[in-house]
Design a protein around this motif. Structure first.
Motif, PDB file in Angstrom:
ATOM      1  N   ASP A   1      10.160  -1.445  -4.715  1.00  9.95           N
ATOM      2  CA  ASP A   1       9.566  -0.862  -3.628  1.00  9.95           C
ATOM      3  C   ASP A   1       8.995   0.439  -3.942  1.00  9.95           C
ATOM      4  O   ASP A   1       9.386   1.392  -3.635  1.00  9.95           O
ATOM      5  N   SER A   2       8.196   0.252  -4.922  1.00  6.32           N
ATOM      6  CA  SER A   2       7.381   1.621  -5.362  1.00  6.32           C
ATOM      7  C   SER A   2       5.848   1.002  -6.317  1.00  6.32           C
ATOM      8  O   SER A   2       6.426   0.609  -7.347  1.00  6.32           O
ATOM      9  N   PRO A   3       4.883   1.384  -5.794  1.00  7.68           N
ATOM     10  CA  PRO A   3       3.696   0.910  -6.551  1.00  7.68           C
ATOM     11  C   PRO A   3       3.585   1.568  -7.845  1.00  7.68           C
ATOM     12  O   PRO A   3       3.164   1.127  -8.817  1.00  7.68           O
ATOM     13  N   LEU A   4       3.938   2.968  -8.151  1.00  7.25           N
ATOM     14  CA  LEU A   4       4.178   3.713  -9.154  1.00  7.25           C
ATOM     15  C   LEU A   4       4.891   2.652 -10.223  1.00  7.25           C
ATOM     16  O   LEU A   4       4.729   2.591 -11.327  1.00  7.25           O
ATOM     17  N   ALA A   5       6.167   2.713  -9.798  1.00  8.40           N
ATOM     18  CA  ALA A   5       7.347   1.965 -10.764  1.00  8.40           C
ATOM     19  C   ALA A   5       6.711   0.526 -11.104  1.00  8.40           C
ATOM     20  O   ALA A   5       7.066   0.152 -12.334  1.00  8.40           O
ATOM     21  N   SER A   6       6.125  -0.196 -10.180  1.00  6.05           N
ATOM     22  CA  SER A   6       5.521  -1.642 -10.736  1.00  6.05           C
ATOM     23  C   SER A   6       4.238  -1.397 -11.695  1.00  6.05           C
ATOM     24  O   SER A   6       4.263  -2.196 -12.366  1.00  6.05           O
ATOM     25  N   LYS A   7       3.349  -0.375 -11.525  1.00  8.96           N
ATOM     26  CA  LYS A   7       2.508   0.007 -12.447  1.00  8.96           C
ATOM     27  C   LYS A   7       3.325   0.381 -13.936  1.00  8.96           C
ATOM     28  O   LYS A   7       2.641  -0.159 -14.798  1.00  8.96           O
ATOM     29  N   PHE A   8       4.317   1.025 -14.010  1.00  6.92           N
ATOM     30  CA  PHE A   8       4.846   1.403 -15.028  1.00  6.92           C
ATOM     31  C   PHE A   8       5.688   0.129 -15.712  1.00  6.92           C
ATOM     32  O   PHE A   8       5.713   0.042 -16.882  1.00  6.92           O
ATOM     33  N   THR A   9       6.222  -0.619 -14.738  1.00  6.65           N
ATOM     34  CA  THR A   9       6.754  -1.928 -15.387  1.00  6.65           C
ATOM     35  C   THR A   9       5.905  -2.939 -16.102  1.00  6.65           C
ATOM     36  O   THR A   9       6.066  -3.264 -17.121  1.00  6.65           O
ATOM     37  N   ASP A  10       4.697  -2.829 -15.417  1.00  9.56           N
ATOM     38  CA  ASP A  10       3.537  -3.424 -15.864  1.00  9.56           C
ATOM     39  C   ASP A  10       3.135  -3.062 -17.395  1.00  9.56           C
ATOM     40  O   ASP A  10       2.871  -3.696 -18.390  1.00  9.56           O
ATOM     41  N   ALA A  11       3.125  -1.720 -17.560  1.00 16.97           N
ATOM     42  CA  ALA A  11       2.979  -0.985 -18.635  1.00 16.97           C
ATOM     43  C   ALA A  11       3.889  -1.302 -19.643  1.00 16.97           C
ATOM     44  O   ALA A  11       3.778  -1.413 -20.872  1.00 16.97           O
ATOM     45  N   TYR A  12       5.053  -1.152 -19.328  1.00 18.24           N
ATOM     46  CA  TYR A  12       6.204  -1.525 -20.250  1.00 18.24           C
ATOM     47  C   TYR A  12       6.151  -2.960 -20.685  1.00 18.24           C
ATOM     48  O   TYR A  12       6.374  -2.889 -22.233  1.00 18.24           O
ATOM     49  N   ARG A  13       5.830  -3.808 -19.968  1.00 21.25           N
ATOM     50  CA  ARG A  13       5.492  -5.177 -20.748  1.00 21.25           C
ATOM     51  C   ARG A  13       4.543  -5.272 -21.608  1.00 21.25           C
ATOM     52  O   ARG A  13       4.610  -5.987 -22.614  1.00 21.25           O
ATOM     53  N   GLU A  14       3.393  -4.334 -21.337  1.00 18.38           N
ATOM     54  CA  GLU A  14       2.077  -4.574 -22.347  1.00 18.38           C
ATOM     55  C   GLU A  14       2.344  -3.718 -23.689  1.00 18.38           C
ATOM     56  O   GLU A  14       1.991  -4.060 -24.582  1.00 18.38           O
ATOM     57  N   LEU A  15       3.437  -2.741 -23.498  1.00 19.82           N
ATOM     58  CA  LEU A  15       3.968  -2.040 -24.543  1.00 19.82           C
ATOM     59  C   LEU A  15       5.368  -2.757 -25.343  1.00 19.82           C
ATOM     60  O   LEU A  15       6.023  -1.990 -26.058  1.00 19.82           O
ATOM     61  N   GLN A  16       5.341  -3.995 -25.500  1.00 16.84           N
ATOM     62  CA  GLN A  16       6.346  -4.675 -25.909  1.00 16.84           C
ATOM     63  C   GLN A  16       6.611  -4.393 -27.608  1.00 16.84           C
ATOM     64  O   GLN A  16       7.782  -4.388 -27.920  1.00 16.84           O
ATOM     65  N   PRO A  17       5.597  -3.907 -28.150  1.00 21.93           N
ATOM     66  CA  PRO A  17       5.904  -3.516 -29.748  1.00 21.93           C
ATOM     67  C   PRO A  17       6.540  -2.460 -29.750  1.00 21.93           C
ATOM     68  O   PRO A  17       7.434  -2.426 -30.872  1.00 21.93           O
ATOM     69  N   PHE A  18       6.841  -1.609 -28.863  1.00 23.74           N
ATOM     70  CA  PHE A  18       7.513  -0.529 -28.943  1.00 23.74           C
ATOM     71  C   PHE A  18       9.195  -0.836 -28.474  1.00 23.74           C
ATOM     72  O   PHE A  18       9.929   0.161 -28.482  1.00 23.74           O
ATOM     73  N   TRP A  19       9.446  -2.022 -27.840  1.00 21.26           N
ATOM     74  CA  TRP A  19      10.764  -2.141 -27.569  1.00 21.26           C
ATOM     75  C   TRP A  19      11.756  -2.293 -28.819  1.00 21.26           C
ATOM     76  O   TRP A  19      11.252  -2.683 -29.753  1.00 21.26           O
ATOM     77  N   ASP A  20      12.840  -2.460 -28.331  1.00 23.61           N
ATOM     78  CA  ASP A  20      14.109  -2.574 -29.513  1.00 23.61           C
ATOM     79  C   ASP A  20      14.272  -4.143 -29.820  1.00 23.61           C
ATOM     80  O   ASP A  20      13.712  -4.746 -29.268  1.00 23.61           O
TER      81      ASP A  20
ATOM     82  N   GLY B   1      13.879   9.441  -7.705  1.00 19.32           N
ATOM     83  CA  GLY B   1      15.496   9.114  -8.331  1.00 19.32           C
ATOM     84  C   GLY B   1      16.307  10.400  -7.609  1.00 19.32           C
ATOM     85  O   GLY B   1      17.591   9.921  -7.602  1.00 19.32           O
ATOM     86  N   MET B   2      15.831  11.388  -7.183  1.00 21.95           N
ATOM     87  CA  MET B   2      16.570  12.358  -6.410  1.00 21.95           C
ATOM     88  C   MET B   2      16.462  12.653  -5.018  1.00 21.95           C
ATOM     89  O   MET B   2      16.986  13.714  -4.350  1.00 21.95           O
ATOM     90  N   CYS B   3      15.609  11.521  -4.441  1.00 22.76           N
ATOM     91  CA  CYS B   3      15.661  11.382  -2.827  1.00 22.76           C
ATOM     92  C   CYS B   3      14.848  12.510  -2.502  1.00 22.76           C
ATOM     93  O   CYS B   3      15.139  13.000  -1.364  1.00 22.76           O
ATOM     94  N   ASN B   4      14.027  13.102  -3.070  1.00 24.82           N
ATOM     95  CA  ASN B   4      13.435  14.365  -2.508  1.00 24.82           C
ATOM     96  C   ASN B   4      11.943  14.041  -2.127  1.00 24.82           C
ATOM     97  O   ASN B   4      11.089  14.665  -1.749  1.00 24.82           O
ATOM     98  N   ALA B   5      11.542  12.804  -2.235  1.00 22.83           N
ATOM     99  CA  ALA B   5      10.066  12.161  -1.748  1.00 22.83           C
ATOM    100  C   ALA B   5      10.328  10.709  -2.100  1.00 22.83           C
ATOM    101  O   ALA B   5      11.212  10.202  -2.461  1.00 22.83           O
ATOM    102  N   GLY B   6       9.096  10.144  -1.747  1.00 24.28           N
ATOM    103  CA  GLY B   6       8.784   8.728  -2.065  1.00 24.28           C
ATOM    104  C   GLY B   6       9.356   7.823  -0.871  1.00 24.28           C
ATOM    105  O   GLY B   6       9.960   8.291   0.121  1.00 24.28           O
ATOM    106  N   ARG B   7       9.351   6.512  -1.460  1.00 24.02           N
ATOM    107  CA  ARG B   7       9.914   5.409  -0.343  1.00 24.02           C
ATOM    108  C   ARG B   7      11.199   5.238   0.130  1.00 24.02           C
ATOM    109  O   ARG B   7      11.748   4.692   1.191  1.00 24.02           O
ATOM    110  N   ILE B   8      12.056   5.899  -0.867  1.00 20.92           N
ATOM    111  CA  ILE B   8      13.693   5.735  -0.789  1.00 20.92           C
ATOM    112  C   ILE B   8      13.879   6.616   0.580  1.00 20.92           C
ATOM    113  O   ILE B   8      14.901   6.184   1.283  1.00 20.92           O
ATOM    114  N   ILE B   9      12.921   7.731   0.979  1.00 17.03           N
ATOM    115  CA  ILE B   9      13.381   8.282   2.144  1.00 17.03           C
ATOM    116  C   ILE B   9      13.429   7.511   3.457  1.00 17.03           C
ATOM    117  O   ILE B   9      14.481   7.575   4.264  1.00 17.03           O
ATOM    118  N   ASN B  10      12.685   6.602   3.653  1.00 13.87           N
ATOM    119  CA  ASN B  10      12.496   5.772   4.768  1.00 13.87           C
ATOM    120  C   ASN B  10      13.647   4.796   4.916  1.00 13.87           C
ATOM    121  O   ASN B  10      14.193   4.507   5.936  1.00 13.87           O
TER     122      ASN B  10
END
Length: 465
Positions: free
Chosen positions: A280-299, A348-357
């Motif tokens: 539940d994080s639009p930003l995390a979803s975008k980054f996860t998509d970007a991680y998939r596109e950057l597979q050449p840099f995976w181990d 990650g530190m609960c100071n903003a974002g959807r985790i608050i709700n």
């Protein structure tokens, strides 16, 4: 001397606001990172005042970004507003991720006006210079000096790098005034950025530089060692199993980039059945998509999973929540239905974002669990929940008190930072070892502990904290 001095404008006595200025001479300098202060480190007054650029940037040739976490790049809007005109240099993966981070930070901290956001992002993207790892890049080449930089994998998050800066001072020929062909007056300064743990999923472990005359080294976990990867996977599964026994939800506050993708990678390996994992994080979803596109840099391990036909970041029970309305419906459903599930949400530190709700709806219900997998800075709600939750205390969220009855657990092994052992091995692995080590990016106790152990390893190194 090949360089003049190093000044620190953040992460000197704490773990946020990373910003270091390397002065080559009176007219030339480099800025390594320009991060946001967070938690108690914003000070007691107006936090925007703490973020302001209150130092002279007239000599700054370039900003070098070690990685795209907000505590390393979040002050870039203030840097541009202060008149910085130079390039923003980073690794190739970071060049793809940086605009995503800065767009989100700009919308949250400065303006949601789409015209302003687009203008700002256009300015940032026009400045980005993406460098491949392991290759020298010349920033200054004059009769007096030559300054080169090189980025090396840091293993912290995708795209993270430590920075090697090679400063040469040339002695002109007495006859011609031309620079000397061979120059012995050279100094290599290394800025570690944030170094990754040796077992970080998806990423190769960092390798020490060959040479570092001066090392500016992070010390976040300078006083402790992490659990092994096998142990932390076992504890993650055990914590999830315990949390689901009561028919509740396991809430995992996680940063959108790095930690979230590591958790998804591990969960794909340990979870059975049809248990939903809700991102539940639009930003995390975008980054996860970007991680998939950057597979050449995976181990290598991650590539082996892909060859087996597995989907480490896109498994079948992974659900994503995009719109705000969907988010509110999910919070209500999980808080009241008793349906088991796992929620990963920022911040990650609960100071903003959807985790608050989610926390507001579930903290006071003992059916639910809060599972911390990352560092909680002093002064953040995450640190308060972590500290007072086991004592049935309370936490303030948006100015209101919430009693903590949910189970609270912490798994330290999921830190993306190197632990004490990793930091010491990084220093020991430098073949042409450091004459000086400056410890930054750590609270007082970790810095003191790391200073002591490094002093025992090599008492000839000058260690500054």
């Amino acid at each position: 001397m090949p360089y003049k001095e190093i000044q620190h404008y953040g992460a000197r006595d704490g773990v946020t606001g990373s910003c270091h200025q390397l002065h080559i001479d009176d007219n030339h300098s480099l800025l390594i990172d320009c991060g946001l202060f967070q938690g108690a480190e914003t000070g007691n007054g107006n936090s925007a005042n703490r973020q302001a650029i209150d130092f002279d940037i007239s000599s700054v040739m370039a900003l070098i970004v070690t990685h795209v976490h907000i505590d390393h790049v979040g002050r870039i809007p203030w840097l541009l507003a202060a008149g910085f005109k130079g390039p923003i240099i980073c690794s190739q993966p970071s060049a793809k991720l940086l605009p995503l981070v800065l767009e989100d930070a700009f919308r949250l901290g400065i303006s949601r006006d789409s015209t302003q956001v687009e203008r700002y992002l256009g300015e940032v993207e026009s400045r980005i210079v993406a460098l491949p790892y392991k290759e020298w890049f010349t920033l200054l080449d004059s009769n007096e000096r030559k300054v080169q930089i090189r980025l090396q994998r840091a293993g912290h998050i995708l795209g993270s790098a430590y920075v090697e800066v090679d400063c040469q001072r040339r002695s002109p020929s007495r006859k011609t005034g031309a620079p000397a062909a061979i120059n012995q007056a050279s100094t290599r300064i290394v800025f570690s950025g944030d170094l990754g743990a040796s077992h970080t999923p998806l990423l190769p472990a960092p390798k020490p530089p060959y040479r570092a005359d001066v090392l500016v080294l992070e010390s976040t976990y300078g006083d402790r060692n992490h659990e092994s990867r096998a142990t932390r996977k076992y504890r993650l599964k055990a914590a999830i199993d315990r949390g689901l026994e009561n028919g509740g939800t396991v809430l995992i506050p996680a940063f959108s980039i790095g930690r979230t993708q590591e958790l998804l990678y591990e969960m794909e390996d340990i979870l059975d059945g049809d248990l939903p994992v809700i991102l539940d994080s639009p930003l995390a979803s975008k980054f996860t998509d970007a991680y998939r596109e950057l597979q050449p840099f995976w181990d290598e391990e991650a590539h082996a999973r892909l060859k087996q036909g597995r989907k480490p970041l896109a498994f079948d029970t992974l659900l994503t929540v995009d719109s705000h309305d969907e988010h509110l419906k999910m919070v209500h459903h999980l808080a009241n239905s008793g349906r088991p599930g796992i929620v990963i949400a920022g911040s990650g530190m609960c100071n903003a974002g959807r985790i608050i709700n989610y926390l507001k709806a579930m903290l006071s219900d003992e059916r639910h669990d809060v599972l911390f997998v990352g560092y909680q800075a002093e002064g953040t709600p995450g640190r308060d929940i972590q500290s007072y939750g086991p004592k049935n205390g309370y936490v303030e969220l948006d100015g209101e008190r919430y009693t903590i009855r949910a189970r609270v657990e912490t798994i330290g092994g999921y830190s993306a930072h190197a632990d004490q052992r990793g930091l010491v091995n990084f220093v020991k692995g430098i073949k042409h070892g450091s004459k000086e080590v400056r410890l930054v990016h750590g609270d007082k106790e970790p810095r003191l502990a790391l200073k002591e152990i490094l002093g025992r390893v090599n008492d000839r190194i000058k260690i500054r904290i």
